[in-house]
Design a protein around this motif. Structure first.
Motif, PDB file in Angstrom:
ATOM      1  N   GLU A 104      -0.727  -8.736  -9.078  1.00  0.00           N
ATOM      2  CA  GLU A 104       0.503  -8.830 -10.034  1.00  0.00           C
ATOM      3  C   GLU A 104       0.068 -10.013 -10.970  1.00  0.00           C
ATOM      4  O   GLU A 104       0.276 -10.121 -12.298  1.00  0.00           O
ATOM      5  N   GLU A 105      -0.306 -10.973 -10.364  1.00  0.00           N
ATOM      6  CA  GLU A 105      -0.544 -12.440 -11.166  1.00  0.00           C
ATOM      7  C   GLU A 105      -1.928 -12.027 -12.244  1.00  0.00           C
ATOM      8  O   GLU A 105      -1.998 -12.698 -13.185  1.00  0.00           O
ATOM      9  N   ALA A 106      -2.603 -11.094 -11.750  1.00  0.00           N
ATOM     10  CA  ALA A 106      -3.749 -10.679 -12.685  1.00  0.00           C
ATOM     11  C   ALA A 106      -3.494  -9.736 -13.399  1.00  0.00           C
ATOM     12  O   ALA A 106      -4.210  -9.233 -14.245  1.00  0.00           O
ATOM     13  N   GLY A 107      -2.205  -9.113 -13.390  1.00  0.00           N
ATOM     14  CA  GLY A 107      -1.762  -8.073 -14.405  1.00  0.00           C
ATOM     15  C   GLY A 107      -1.688  -6.834 -13.958  1.00  0.00           C
ATOM     16  O   GLY A 107      -1.423  -5.841 -14.768  1.00  0.00           O
ATOM     17  N   TYR A 108      -1.940  -6.567 -12.603  1.00  0.00           N
ATOM     18  CA  TYR A 108      -1.953  -5.271 -12.209  1.00  0.00           C
ATOM     19  C   TYR A 108      -0.838  -5.057 -11.133  1.00  0.00           C
ATOM     20  O   TYR A 108      -0.675  -5.653 -10.110  1.00  0.00           O
ATOM     21  N   ALA A 109       0.283  -4.344 -11.689  1.00  0.00           N
ATOM     22  CA  ALA A 109       1.552  -3.998 -10.662  1.00  0.00           C
ATOM     23  C   ALA A 109       1.363  -3.004  -9.497  1.00  0.00           C
ATOM     24  O   ALA A 109       0.960  -1.919  -9.702  1.00  0.00           O
ATOM     25  N   SER A 110       0.773  -3.550  -8.433  1.00  0.00           N
ATOM     26  CA  SER A 110       0.354  -2.968  -7.219  1.00  0.00           C
ATOM     27  C   SER A 110       1.947  -2.388  -6.553  1.00  0.00           C
ATOM     28  O   SER A 110       2.781  -2.685  -6.773  1.00  0.00           O
ATOM     29  N   PRO A 111       1.587  -1.340  -5.813  1.00  0.00           N
ATOM     30  CA  PRO A 111       2.833  -0.467  -5.150  1.00  0.00           C
ATOM     31  C   PRO A 111       3.297  -1.488  -4.356  1.00  0.00           C
ATOM     32  O   PRO A 111       3.006  -2.156  -3.644  1.00  0.00           O
ATOM     33  N   GLU A 112       4.724  -1.162  -4.064  1.00  0.00           N
ATOM     34  CA  GLU A 112       5.402  -1.736  -2.991  1.00  0.00           C
ATOM     35  C   GLU A 112       5.169  -1.473  -1.666  1.00  0.00           C
ATOM     36  O   GLU A 112       5.251  -0.142  -1.367  1.00  0.00           O
ATOM     37  N   LEU A 113       5.372  -2.217  -0.750  1.00  0.00           N
ATOM     38  CA  LEU A 113       5.278  -1.728   0.561  1.00  0.00           C
ATOM     39  C   LEU A 113       6.037  -0.421   1.138  1.00  0.00           C
ATOM     40  O   LEU A 113       5.700   0.300   2.095  1.00  0.00           O
ATOM     41  N   ASP A 114       7.477  -0.616   0.620  1.00  0.00           N
ATOM     42  CA  ASP A 114       8.377   0.182   1.009  1.00  0.00           C
ATOM     43  C   ASP A 114       8.157   1.598   0.403  1.00  0.00           C
ATOM     44  O   ASP A 114       9.016   2.385   0.603  1.00  0.00           O
ATOM     45  N   GLU A 115       7.072   1.663  -0.600  1.00  0.00           N
ATOM     46  CA  GLU A 115       6.818   2.897  -1.205  1.00  0.00           C
ATOM     47  C   GLU A 115       5.955   3.753  -0.286  1.00  0.00           C
ATOM     48  O   GLU A 115       5.605   4.934  -1.110  1.00  0.00           O
ATOM     49  N   THR A 116       5.623   3.373   0.765  1.00  0.00           N
ATOM     50  CA  THR A 116       4.804   4.310   1.529  1.00  0.00           C
ATOM     51  C   THR A 116       5.145   4.332   2.903  1.00  0.00           C
ATOM     52  O   THR A 116       5.924   3.515   3.486  1.00  0.00           O
ATOM     53  N   ASP A 117       4.796   5.710   3.712  1.00  0.00           N
ATOM     54  CA  ASP A 117       5.027   5.667   4.916  1.00  0.00           C
ATOM     55  C   ASP A 117       4.043   5.113   5.994  1.00  0.00           C
ATOM     56  O   ASP A 117       4.108   5.226   7.071  1.00  0.00           O
ATOM     57  N   GLY A 118       3.045   4.490   5.324  1.00  0.00           N
ATOM     58  CA  GLY A 118       2.147   3.836   6.070  1.00  0.00           C
ATOM     59  C   GLY A 118       0.627   4.697   6.045  1.00  0.00           C
ATOM     60  O   GLY A 118      -0.468   4.147   6.197  1.00  0.00           O
ATOM     61  N   PRO A 134       0.590  -1.218  -0.096  1.00  0.00           N
ATOM     62  CA  PRO A 134       0.047   0.214   0.036  1.00  0.00           C
ATOM     63  C   PRO A 134       0.867   1.286   0.223  1.00  0.00           C
ATOM     64  O   PRO A 134       1.824   1.140   0.374  1.00  0.00           O
ATOM     65  N   ARG A 135       0.103   2.063  -0.768  1.00  0.00           N
ATOM     66  CA  ARG A 135       0.982   3.642  -0.507  1.00  0.00           C
ATOM     67  C   ARG A 135       0.095   4.625  -0.694  1.00  0.00           C
ATOM     68  O   ARG A 135      -1.209   4.323  -1.135  1.00  0.00           O
ATOM     69  N   THR A 136       0.359   5.629  -0.620  1.00  0.00           N
ATOM     70  CA  THR A 136      -0.613   7.034  -0.947  1.00  0.00           C
ATOM     71  C   THR A 136       0.198   7.544  -2.291  1.00  0.00           C
ATOM     72  O   THR A 136       0.017   8.886  -2.425  1.00  0.00           O
ATOM     73  N   THR A 137       0.783   6.907  -3.157  1.00  0.00           N
ATOM     74  CA  THR A 137       1.099   7.395  -4.248  1.00  0.00           C
ATOM     75  C   THR A 137       0.527   6.568  -5.603  1.00  0.00           C
ATOM     76  O   THR A 137       0.109   5.613  -5.370  1.00  0.00           O
ATOM     77  N   SER A 138       0.365   7.235  -6.742  1.00  0.00           N
ATOM     78  CA  SER A 138      -0.416   6.715  -7.612  1.00  0.00           C
ATOM     79  C   SER A 138       0.827   6.338  -8.746  1.00  0.00           C
ATOM     80  O   SER A 138       1.802   6.970  -8.646  1.00  0.00           O
ATOM     81  N   GLY A 139       0.417   5.516  -9.753  1.00  0.00           N
ATOM     82  CA  GLY A 139       1.386   5.231 -10.839  1.00  0.00           C
ATOM     83  C   GLY A 139       1.634   3.656 -10.960  1.00  0.00           C
ATOM     84  O   GLY A 139       2.206   3.287 -11.961  1.00  0.00           O
ATOM     85  N   SER A 140       1.011   2.744 -10.199  1.00  0.00           N
ATOM     86  CA  SER A 140       1.009   1.464 -10.786  1.00  0.00           C
ATOM     87  C   SER A 140      -0.071   1.140 -11.547  1.00  0.00           C
ATOM     88  O   SER A 140      -1.005   1.943 -12.060  1.00  0.00           O
ATOM     89  N   GLY A 141       0.316  -0.001 -12.390  1.00  0.00           N
ATOM     90  CA  GLY A 141      -0.610  -0.252 -13.421  1.00  0.00           C
ATOM     91  C   GLY A 141      -0.211  -1.563 -13.840  1.00  0.00           C
ATOM     92  O   GLY A 141      -0.131  -2.404 -13.044  1.00  0.00           O
ATOM     93  N   THR A 174     -10.695  -3.617 -10.227  1.00  0.00           N
ATOM     94  CA  THR A 174     -10.785  -3.806  -8.807  1.00  0.00           C
ATOM     95  C   THR A 174      -9.332  -3.524  -8.132  1.00  0.00           C
ATOM     96  O   THR A 174      -9.480  -2.765  -6.939  1.00  0.00           O
ATOM     97  N   CYS A 175      -8.148  -3.774  -8.452  1.00  0.00           N
ATOM     98  CA  CYS A 175      -6.989  -3.478  -7.898  1.00  0.00           C
ATOM     99  C   CYS A 175      -6.485  -1.916  -8.124  1.00  0.00           C
ATOM    100  O   CYS A 175      -6.060  -1.467  -6.930  1.00  0.00           O
ATOM    101  N   ALA A 176      -7.066  -1.435  -9.004  1.00  0.00           N
ATOM    102  CA  ALA A 176      -6.721  -0.021  -9.299  1.00  0.00           C
ATOM    103  C   ALA A 176      -7.398   0.937  -8.104  1.00  0.00           C
ATOM    104  O   ALA A 176      -7.280   1.930  -7.573  1.00  0.00           O
ATOM    105  N   ASP A 177      -8.844   0.279  -8.024  1.00  0.00           N
ATOM    106  CA  ASP A 177      -9.631   0.905  -7.065  1.00  0.00           C
ATOM    107  C   ASP A 177      -9.273   0.957  -5.694  1.00  0.00           C
ATOM    108  O   ASP A 177      -9.400   1.997  -4.796  1.00  0.00           O
ATOM    109  N   VAL A 178      -8.720  -0.141  -5.413  1.00  0.00           N
ATOM    110  CA  VAL A 178      -8.092  -0.382  -4.030  1.00  0.00           C
ATOM    111  C   VAL A 178      -6.811   0.315  -3.806  1.00  0.00           C
ATOM    112  O   VAL A 178      -6.689   1.089  -2.654  1.00  0.00           O
TER     113      VAL A 178
END
Length: 324
Positions: free
Chosen positions: A299-313, A2-9, A201-205
């Motif tokens: 990821e397995e469904a084709g959507y690259a979600s943000p990495e845990l280290d990319e957020t301060d929580g 999770p993160r508060t940044t956008s740009g995954s896909g 769905t992944c993008a919405d989350v």
């Protein structure tokens, strides 16, 4: 994850990103102006064509209706190419990598706070909307113009900005695109169970501002959830049980809708601490593990979600300023 940044896909996404994380500081507004202008320009350059979630044909997935309870998508031969292209840019089908719609939601959410100090900045969002639909049919152009005009008139009103008018204009653009965009169709009405594309769905989350959800802010769902049940273990705030209930309901809807079993199972894990809190157990183990599992499924469904280290929580970032 999770993160508060956008740009995954999709996993083979471009390097273009829209940055959503923001910390409160005296330079916050300047960062918002500079970075969001870049985000607006980047969103207009993105083209669809990556593989869809679940491995289906991208063209067919982007045209498919969400289900019998939602608006039926038109056959591809009946959708004008100019309209399809505009809707794809705005909504992001089929890969949902940094679409303009996410920028629009963020700007609407930040307008009441920041709009009076920089109305020109918000007007550029309107320009981008109109440019995207410039070659579309007249009715779609008219809907886009109404949404664009909101950004030229309402942000300067600050707390008096008419957010109901924004929602109406947003729905009008979705209506104009419902025949060619799964995202637009799901914006208007939920479709049949197990028919919502996993990537959507992944993008919405992970990546979509909560402007039109019960949170009514520019934070993404993960960030809003952290403030309730935590990324790391925490006590669920007893005075926010209405938000806990509403979030549990939102997740339940996504669980029922998504077309991918692994994503559905992972979302069920994410929902568990909300259900526990509603049952009286306010000690949450946090979402680190469940969101890691969800990210893997996405990821397995084709959507690259943000990495845990990319957020301060996001656990103490009560004043996040959204996409900046």
């Amino acid at each position: 994850m999770p993160r508060t940044t956008s740009g995954s896909g999709t996993a083979d996404r471009t390097d273009t990103v829209l940055i959503r994380r923001c910390r409160s500081s005296s330079s916050g507004l300047l960062r918002r102006r500079v970075r969001a202008i870049g985000a607006l320009l980047g969103a207009s350059m993105l083209l669809a064509g990556c593989s869809t979630a679940g491995g289906g044909d991208p063209e067919e997935t982007s045209r498919a209706a969400p289900g019998a309870t939602g608006p039926a998508a038109a056959d591809a031969s009946t959708v004008e190419p100019e309209l399809a292209d505009a809707c794809r840019q705005f909504w992001g089908d089929p890969d949902y990598t940094a679409p303009l719609s996410r920028v629009v939601l963020d700007r609407a959410a930040t307008a009441p706070e920041a709009g009076p100090s920089d109305p020109f900045f918000y007007a550029t969002t309107g320009d981008e909307i109109e440019t995207t639909f410039a070659e579309a049919p007249a009715d779609a152009q008219a809907a886009a113009t109404d949404l664009a005009d909101w950004f030229r008139s309402e942000p300067e009103q600050g707390q008096d900005a008419d957010l109901d008018a924004f929602a109406a204009a947003w729905d009008a653009v979705a209506t104009s695109c419902a025949g060619s965009s799964a995202a637009a169709s799901w914006t208007l009405h939920p479709g049949d169970d197990s028919t919502k594309p996993a990537a959507l769905t992944c993008a919405d989350v992970f990546d979509t501002p909560g402007t039109l959800t019960h949170f009514a802010n520019a934070n993404v769902l993960t960030s809003n959830m952290f403030k309730l049940v935590g990324l790391s273990p925490r006590t669920v705030p007893a005075d926010r049980m209405k938000d806990v209930q509403d979030t549990s309901d939102l997740l339940a809807a996504e669980i029922a809708a998504v077309d991918d079993d692994a994503v559905r199972t992972a979302l069920t894990e994410v929902r568990a601490p909300f259900q526990d809190a509603l049952a009286g157990d306010l000690r949450s183990d946090g979402l680190r593990g469940p969101l890691t599992d969800l990210g893997t499924a996405c990821e397995e469904a084709g959507y690259a979600s943000p990495e845990l280290d990319e957020t301060d929580g996001g656990e103490t970032a009560e004043d996040s300023e959204g996409l900046v």
